[in-house]
Design a protein around this motif. Structure first.
Motif, short mmCIF file in Angstrom:
data_model
loop_
_atom_site.label_atom_id
_atom_site.label_comp_id
_atom_site.label_asym_id
_atom_site.label_seq_id
_atom_site.Cartn_x
_atom_site.Cartn_y
_atom_site.Cartn_z
N LEU A 215 110.20 35.64 -21.56
CA LEU A 215 109.22 36.18 -20.63
C LEU A 215 109.66 35.87 -19.20
O LEU A 215 110.05 34.74 -18.89
N GLY A 216 109.60 36.89 -18.33
CA GLY A 216 109.96 36.73 -16.93
C GLY A 216 108.76 36.43 -16.05
O GLY A 216 107.61 36.63 -16.44
N HIS A 217 109.06 35.98 -14.82
CA HIS A 217 108.01 35.56 -13.91
C HIS A 217 107.09 36.72 -13.50
O HIS A 217 105.89 36.53 -13.30
N ASP A 218 107.65 37.92 -13.38
CA ASP A 218 106.85 39.06 -12.93
C ASP A 218 106.20 39.84 -14.07
O ASP A 218 105.60 40.88 -13.83
N GLY A 219 106.34 39.36 -15.32
CA GLY A 219 105.66 39.98 -16.44
C GLY A 219 106.54 40.76 -17.39
O GLY A 219 106.03 41.31 -18.38
N ARG A 220 107.85 40.81 -17.16
CA ARG A 220 108.73 41.53 -18.09
C ARG A 220 109.00 40.64 -19.29
O ARG A 220 109.42 39.49 -19.15
N ILE A 221 108.78 41.17 -20.50
CA ILE A 221 108.96 40.43 -21.73
C ILE A 221 110.02 41.12 -22.58
O ILE A 221 110.05 42.35 -22.69
N LEU A 222 110.93 40.31 -23.15
CA LEU A 222 112.00 40.81 -24.03
C LEU A 222 111.73 40.31 -25.43
O LEU A 222 111.49 39.11 -25.64
N ALA A 223 111.78 41.22 -26.42
CA ALA A 223 111.62 40.87 -27.84
C ALA A 223 112.89 41.31 -28.57
O ALA A 223 113.35 42.44 -28.41
N ILE A 224 113.46 40.39 -29.39
CA ILE A 224 114.69 40.67 -30.15
C ILE A 224 114.42 40.32 -31.61
O ILE A 224 113.94 39.22 -31.91
N LYS A 225 114.76 41.26 -32.52
CA LYS A 225 114.66 40.98 -33.95
C LYS A 225 115.72 41.79 -34.68
O LYS A 225 116.31 42.73 -34.12
N ALA A 226 115.99 41.42 -35.93
CA ALA A 226 116.98 42.12 -36.74
C ALA A 226 116.37 43.40 -37.29
O ALA A 226 115.20 43.43 -37.72
N SER A 227 117.16 44.47 -37.27
CA SER A 227 116.67 45.77 -37.72
C SER A 227 117.81 46.53 -38.37
O SER A 227 119.00 46.24 -38.15
N TRP A 228 117.46 47.54 -39.16
CA TRP A 228 118.45 48.39 -39.83
C TRP A 228 118.57 49.69 -39.05
O TRP A 228 117.60 50.33 -38.70
N ASP A 229 119.84 50.09 -38.78
CA ASP A 229 120.03 51.36 -38.10
C ASP A 229 120.11 52.49 -39.12
O ASP A 229 119.93 52.28 -40.33
N GLU A 230 120.38 53.71 -38.65
CA GLU A 230 120.41 54.87 -39.53
C GLU A 230 121.52 54.79 -40.57
O GLU A 230 121.42 55.35 -41.66
N ALA A 231 122.61 54.08 -40.27
CA ALA A 231 123.71 53.94 -41.22
C ALA A 231 123.50 52.81 -42.20
O ALA A 231 124.37 52.55 -43.04
N GLY A 232 122.38 52.11 -42.11
CA GLY A 232 122.10 51.02 -43.02
C GLY A 232 122.74 49.71 -42.61
O GLY A 232 122.87 48.80 -43.43
N THR A 233 123.13 49.59 -41.35
CA THR A 233 123.76 48.36 -40.85
C THR A 233 122.72 47.50 -40.15
O THR A 233 121.86 48.01 -39.41
N LEU A 234 122.83 46.21 -40.38
CA LEU A 234 121.91 45.28 -39.74
C LEU A 234 122.35 45.04 -38.30
O LEU A 234 123.47 44.58 -38.04
N VAL A 235 121.48 45.36 -37.34
CA VAL A 235 121.78 45.25 -35.92
C VAL A 235 120.61 44.58 -35.21
O VAL A 235 119.47 44.64 -35.69
N PRO A 236 120.87 43.94 -34.07
CA PRO A 236 119.75 43.37 -33.30
C PRO A 236 119.04 44.47 -32.50
O PRO A 236 119.67 45.31 -31.88
N GLU A 237 117.73 44.46 -32.54
CA GLU A 237 116.91 45.42 -31.78
C GLU A 237 116.28 44.69 -30.60
O GLU A 237 115.61 43.67 -30.75
#
Length: 813
Positions: free
Chosen positions: A309-331
């Motif tokens: 979380l940033g001082h001015d209110g910008r928040i970043l969320a990162i989690k593992a996800s599957w793309d269209e090719a079925g590969t595990l990638v960070p979102e």
């Protein structure tokens, strides 16, 4: 919204400065029934929830920026600003509590609400004035230090219980890149406006975070996301990872075991640091939470989402996800929350709590409750829900209820420690698809009105700028006026000096006056100021009823800073300068042809007149001036001055070997450009040319005056002015009289006693002058009534009387 209304209970009030506590440095830790509180001052408080009383207060030697509790050993680690890290054993530290001091709580006299235990300097574990934050990982101490141009991550061993209190030594160190130089000069670190953030992230099964208290910076992360973010090496080594959130917005990571082994094989230090993201605003919080709901028999219940979380209110969320090719990638997804953010905390069930000056809010990232999810499971829109509490400067999740409730531990800006019990079993308000469509329509309507608002803002900004500019100019004028009025005696801070000189401008010589404006004050004269030079001409001697004309020259001044000077300068009533005949005289005969400057030549004749004169004789002008010069003798005026008075006035300028007449002539021509020639030749008589081209003879001689002093003859200096032009004579005579008057006034202040004089002789001189003045008045009256034939004799007699008056027998003493 009924389920979001918290039940607030106030536990204790702590002293806070005027204006309230500042965010970023206060801390609240909870371990069992004990609460450890730091308000950002030098005190650390220990509060017992069960007994509802303050059990201990510790005074540290500086402002407390961060604290962590290592529960298994009951060790309290405290970072003091520009001091270092202190280690305090809570079992061995003495506690001093006075139960009768409760009435003094919340006082603003600098004293804690109860007796404080000072921390001994020997408790300093790591002295370093550049440390900004730290974290404890197992038996290691990870610190972040502020260098002159980069941040430094340092790793040190912590002593075991019973060993020496100081660390056994530094294990590893690595520098972090920064997009902008840090504040402060090299070697003199200054406290950053917003402190950086450290967070320890471990893979499942790691024991590095055992004994952590709630509110400390550390979390476990599911294996899939951990491997995607930090690589295979960190996963195989099962190494803790240090996340660094910097004030410039960078989110960096350092694998701890890689940093340890780098001591044996350093390699490239930059390879040890990885930049995960850049928030483009100071990072104030890093945490992890669980967003996926699993079956009851599932064993992996570790957080699956990393948030920053940033001082001015910008928040970043990162989690593992599957793309269209079925590969595990960070979102990665970024959202914008209300700001500025004072503090934040991660709770159970995918909730993030964050505080602003006006509201304590909660957002939900959990699957199944947040609507509008993207393909990876993160919501496309976050809807903060207000809890009705404002200005919370530090926050931690004390405990959680399986049914969905939560208990928060918070410290307000007024120094009040409180618990907030939330019942979050009901669904949080999130927009439906219809609401999202309505929101889009509202956004269009709002965008349509931006043009009008933008025009209004632009107009208001222009008006404010004009007002500020006008106020700046007014303030400048007032400051300049005050400076000039406050310095009436002595040299003025803003002064204007004038000098005169002759220069050649074809086809004739002209007299120029140069004005130099000098600013010796600490103020600046910007645009809006102007230099005005007013030139007044003297009234002709033959026409006393006509006033002289005036010409004003105005020159704008762009800028005149402190210590600057400028010619042909500025309009301020700083000084007056009178240009008299003695300054304007030219002496063509003094300079040799090779050394004579062009500006000192005689009057330049017109080329046409020169050509006609070469053809033969021509008629002479018959004007009054030419007739007076041809048929009448030159006019003469004399002034006698006591030699003793002149010697006292000239002082050092009357050097040995120079006659009094030469020194007097040099004194009269002190402001003339020919002074150096007169001084070098030791002249006592010069022949000059007036600006109108007429000759003027100036002679200085020493004479003896008899019949005036009872002691005998008196040595005097006679100043004689001779010219064929009556106007030039009067101007030169007036210039000499003006200098003598100033000299007499200066010498009179020294109280020198005059010699014994013959009073009867002075009376006779006075009577003679009164007789001459009465005769002048009678002759002037007769000229008004006589015809042209009779007035010639009267005018001739009037000139004779004027000549007698211009050569009086009086003496300046």
């Amino acid at each position: 919204m009924a389920g979001l209304e918290p039940r607030v209970e106030y536990l204790e009030s702590f002293r806070c400065p005027l204006g309230g506590l500042a965010a970023g440095k206060p801390r609240v830790l909870c371990h069992g029934a004990e609460i450890f509180v730091s308000t950002g001052s030098e005190f650390v408080y220990v509060y017992d929830q069960e007994g509802r009383l303050l059990t201990a207060v510790y005074r540290f030697p500086g402002q407390v920026w961060h604290l962590e509790l290592w529960a298994p050993r009951r060790l309290l680690y405290v970072l003091c600003a520009q001091k270092g890290i202190y280690c305090l054993s809570l079992d061995q530290a003495s506690r001093s509590v006075n139960q009768g001091d409760g009435d003094d709580r919340g006082s603003e006299d600098g004293e804690p609400p109860c007796a404080a235990v000072p921390v001994h300097p020997d408790a300093c574990l790591l002295p370093d004035d550049t440390l900004c934050t730290f974290t404890v990982v197992d038996d290691m101490l990870v610190t972040l230090a502020q260098g002159p141009a980069r941040w430094k991550v340092q790793l040190s061993d912590c002593p075991c219980p019973g060993e020496d209190a100081r660390p056994r030594g530094q294990i590893g160190e690595v520098e972090l890149s920064t997009s902008s130089p840090l504040a402060g000069a090299p070697g003199e670190p200054t406290a950053p406006h917003i402190l950086p953030v450290l967070c320890c992230v471990c893979p499942p099964g790691s024991r590095a975070l055992q004994g952590r208290t709630r509110g400390s910076r550390g979390c476990l992360l599911e294996q899939a996301l951990f491997g995607l973010l930090f690589g295979v090496d960190a996963s195989l080594l099962e190494s803790p990872v240090i996340l660094c959130g910097l004030p410039d917005g960078q989110l960096c990571c350092v694998v701890l075991k890689t940093l340890v082994t780098s001591r044996l094989s350093p390699g490239d230090p930059k390879a040890l640091v990885k930049i995960l993201h850049h928030l483009e605003e100071p990072v104030v919080f890093i945490g992890a939470l669980k967003t996926e709901s699993l079956a009851e028999d599932a064993e992996d219940t570790h957080p699956d989402c990393l948030v920053a979380l940033g001082h001015d209110g910008r928040i970043l969320a990162i989690k593992a996800s599957w793309d269209e090719a079925g590969t595990l990638v960070p979102e990665l997804r970024e959202y914008q929350l209300p700001g500025p953010v004072l503090c934040a905390a991660c709770g159970g069930s995918g909730r993030v709590y964050h505080s602003t000056p006006s509201e304590l809010c909660v957002v939900d990232l959990a699957r199944g409750r947040a609507s509008g999810r993207g393909p990876g499971g993160l919501p496309s829109l976050l809807c903060p829900a207000g809890l009705g509490i404002c200005s919370v400067v530090t926050l931690s999740v004390s405990c959680e209820v399986p049914e969905g409730g939560a208990r928060l531990l918070a410290l307000s800006a007024r120094g009040r420690l409180m618990t907030c019990s939330l019942d979050l079993s009901s669904e949080m308000p999130c927009p439906t698809r219809a609401a999202v469509a309505d929101t889009g329509q509202k956004i269009k309507e709002l965008l349509s009105g931006i043009g009008t608002v933008s025009e209004r803002v632009s107009s208001l900004k222009k008006a404010v700028d004009q007002r500020n500019k006008a106020l700046t100019c007014l303030n400048e004028a007032m400051n300049v006026s005050c400076v000039l009025l406050a310095s009436r005696e002595g040299p003025r801070p803003i002064s204007c000096t004038t000098t005169t000189a002759w220069s050649r401008l074809q086809p004739q010589d002209v007299l120029t006056a140069t004005c130099r404006l000098e600013n010796n004050s600490g103020l600046s004269l910007d645009r809006g100021w102007a230099l005005c030079v007013q030139v007044l001409t003297s009234t002709p001697a033959s026409d006393t009823d006509v006033a002289g004309s005036a010409t004003t020259y105005t020159i704008p001044v762009d800028r005149l800073g402190p210590g600057d000077r400028r010619e042909d300068g500025i309009c301020l009533p700083l000084s007056k300068h009178t240009v008299d005949m003695l300054q304007c005289l030219r002496f063509p005969g003094l300079a040799t042809p090779h050394t004579q400057p062009s500006g000192l030549l005689g009057p330049v004749s017109d080329s046409v007149d020169t050509f006609l004169g070469s053809l033969g004789p021509r008629s002479e002008p018959a004007g009054p001036a030419s007739l007076r010069a041809k048929f009448l003798p030159p006019s003469v005026a004399t002034i006698k001055v006591s030699a003793e008075l002149l010697r006292a006035a000239l002082g050092d300028s009357h050097t040995a070997g120079t006659s009094l007449g030469c020194a007097t002539l040099q004194w009269l021509l002190a402001e003339n450009t020919a002074l150096d020639v007169v001084r070098s030749r030791r002249l006592s008589s010069v022949q000059g040319v007036a600006p109108d081209g007429t000759d003027l003879h100036l002679t200085i001689r020493e004479v003896a005056v008899t019949h005036l002093c009872t002691a005998g003859p008196m040595q005097t200096v006679e100043i004689q002015v001779e010219s064929s032009s009556l106007a030039s004579l009067c101007s030169a005579h007036h210039a000499v009289i003006g200098r003598l008057q100033r000299m007499v006034v200066e010498q009179a202040a020294q109280s020198s006693s005059p010699p014994d004089l013959r009073v009867q002789y002075l009376r006779q001189i006075h009577i003679n002058h009164e007789t001459l003045l009465r005769e002048v008045q009678a002759l002037r009256d007769r000229l008004c009534t006589e015809d042209e034939a009779s007035s010639c004799g009267t005018a001739e007699r009037l000139l004779q009387v004027y000549a007698q008056l211009r050569s009086p027998s009086l003496l300046l003493l």
